[in-house]
Design an enzyme around this catalytic site. Structure first.
Site, PDB file in Angstrom:
ATOM      1  N   HIS A   9      -5.237   7.297   7.155  1.00 55.28           N
ATOM      2  CA  HIS A   9      -5.387   7.200   8.607  1.00 55.28           C
ATOM      3  C   HIS A   9      -6.410   8.201   9.138  1.00 55.28           C
ATOM      4  O   HIS A   9      -6.683   9.229   8.510  1.00 55.28           O
ATOM      5  CB  HIS A   9      -4.038   7.438   9.303  1.00 55.28           C
ATOM      6  N   ARG A  58       0.255   6.636  13.376  1.00 57.35           N
ATOM      7  CA  ARG A  58      -1.131   6.994  13.073  1.00 57.35           C
ATOM      8  C   ARG A  58      -1.730   6.055  12.025  1.00 57.35           C
ATOM      9  O   ARG A  58      -2.927   5.759  12.066  1.00 57.35           O
ATOM     10  CB  ARG A  58      -1.227   8.458  12.637  1.00 57.35           C
ATOM     11  N   GLU A  85       4.268   8.916   4.962  1.00 61.35           N
ATOM     12  CA  GLU A  85       3.827  10.214   4.447  1.00 61.35           C
ATOM     13  C   GLU A  85       5.000  10.925   3.782  1.00 61.35           C
ATOM     14  O   GLU A  85       6.180  10.643   4.061  1.00 61.35           O
ATOM     15  CB  GLU A  85       3.247  11.061   5.591  1.00 61.35           C
ATOM     16  N   HIS A 155      -1.203   7.449   4.033  1.00 59.76           N
ATOM     17  CA  HIS A 155      -1.264   8.881   4.318  1.00 59.76           C
ATOM     18  C   HIS A 155      -1.764   9.656   3.102  1.00 59.76           C
ATOM     19  O   HIS A 155      -1.792   9.136   1.986  1.00 59.76           O
ATOM     20  CB  HIS A 155       0.134   9.361   4.720  1.00 59.76           C
TER      21      HIS A 155
END
Length: 212
Positions: A9, A58, A85, A155
């Site tokens: 991202h 995100r 993440e 992530h």
């Protein structure tokens, strides 16, 4: 042969503030939005058939921008927490430099970069590997086997775990692997079920319209 595209991202608000973000659901900065647009531009001459992303905003925001820029807004999107993440537990929200002062640089380095070490209440990279890779094998790999080009927007650590699997990297080799925000990478799915990292074919015309 099918292609697998990986994108971390764009810059998030807590990336900018140098905080441990983990599972905290922050959005992109103006620079992060620009990075996502640029990633879309870099992928604009690639064919995409299906996309996977995490449950965190995100990553989803970045994916939606990429698909808009590439003209692929209608392709299927699969959202799953397996691609989230790495959780940083009690460190989430803390400034990384202040955390190093509090716990010591060596300890924080171990939490951030080693394969086995868990931050308090959080996940190690090994824990992340053990949720990302089975999900990849069971749900994403079959799409590649069908000949579909796949985009994953996730992530830093979930992608590090996946890259460790794709490139068959050792525990020591993954320590120094960095995943920049908003820069696509590409792997070709080979006939022997291995993956070969290949360069992305960049668009013919240069564009400079993605500054924040």
């Amino acid at each position: 042969m099918a292609k697998l595209f990986l994108v971390r991202h764009g810059q998030s608000l807590w990336n900018l503030e140098n905080r441990f973000t983990g599972l905290h659901d922050v959005d992109l900065t103006p620079l992060g939005i620009a990075e996502a647009k640029h990633a879309g531009y870099l992928l604009s001459e690639e064919s995409l058939q299906i996309a996977f992303t995490s449950r965190l905003n995100r990553a989803q925001h970045t994916l939606n921008i990429i698909l808009d820029v590439t003209g692929n807004a209608e392709i299927p999107i699969i959202i799953d927490p397996a691609l989230n993440e790495r959780g940083y537990g009690k460190l989430e929200g803390l400034n990384k430099e202040e955390t190093a002062i509090l716990y010591g640089e060596e300890q924080v380095w171990q939490w951030r970069r080693s394969y086995h070490s868990r931050p308090p209440g959080g996940e190690s990279l090994q824990d992340t590997f053990e949720r990302v890779v089975p999900y990849f094998i069971n749900f994403i790999l079959p799409q590649l086997q069908l000949g579909r080009n796949v985009l994953i927007v996730a992530h830093g650590n979930s992608l590090r775990a996946l890259i460790m699997h794709l490139e068959k990297l050792s525990v020591s080799a993954i320590i120094d692997r960095e995943i920049p925000t908003g820069i696509p990478s590409c792997y070709r799915f080979m006939m022997d079920a291995s993956f070969l990292q290949v360069p992305i074919v960049f668009p013919r015309e240069s564009k400079n319209s993605f500054s924040p």
